[in-house]
Scaffold this active site. Sequence first.
Site, short mmCIF file in Angstrom:
data_model
loop_
_atom_site.label_atom_id
_atom_site.label_comp_id
_atom_site.label_asym_id
_atom_site.label_seq_id
_atom_site.Cartn_x
_atom_site.Cartn_y
_atom_site.Cartn_z
N GLY A 63 -9.29 42.59 -11.05
CA GLY A 63 -8.86 41.21 -11.24
C GLY A 63 -8.36 41.03 -12.65
CD GLN A 116 -8.96 39.03 -18.13
OE1 GLN A 116 -8.67 38.90 -16.95
NE2 GLN A 116 -9.86 39.90 -18.56
CG LEU A 142 -10.11 44.46 -17.03
CD1 LEU A 142 -8.71 44.28 -16.47
CD2 LEU A 142 -10.48 45.94 -17.07
#
Length: 175
Positions: A51, A56, A99
């Site tokens: 995802g 991000q 992440l």
Amino acid sequence: MDAEPTMIYPIVKYGDPVLETAAKPVTEFDDKLKQLVEDMFESMYEAQGVGLAAPQIGFSLHLAVIDTSFKEDPSAKLVLANAKILSMEGKQAGGEGCLSIPEFRENLARAQRVTIRAQDVNGNWYEKTGEDLLARAFQHEIDHLNGKLYIHHLSSLKRDMMKRKIKRLVRQGEW
Ligand SMILES: [Zn+2]
């Protein structure tokens, strides 16, 4: 759409304010958005994630991509624009990582079954129910779009411990 080369974006790490800012709604479902979505899938695969939310990669946009099959099943590729959670049921235990907070993973209870409403890459609204990993991904990614990270769900003790470790990594130039 012109065949633009796919762009792999670096993942923004914890500490960047874009990750803790509520993202703006997606209003244009044009070729630029389609390109961004393709770039997001490729950037996510490159980073070995299932995802990825637009903040991000530095875009404060209410947009996320999910593929819990990690390229195995094309129908598992989901685009979530302007997504909202409609309902949550049950509870699942399990580890969760991000992440943007690499090398860390913590146990975090989440709802087991989650129904969302979102727009796809063409702007069409859809509803989808996910269980287990997909339910967790829905919650994690939609949190991102609201400027929230999974560490905000941890106890303040645990969170402060992580922040101290991250500060040390920043000082060592490893973040
Ligand atoms: Zn994340």
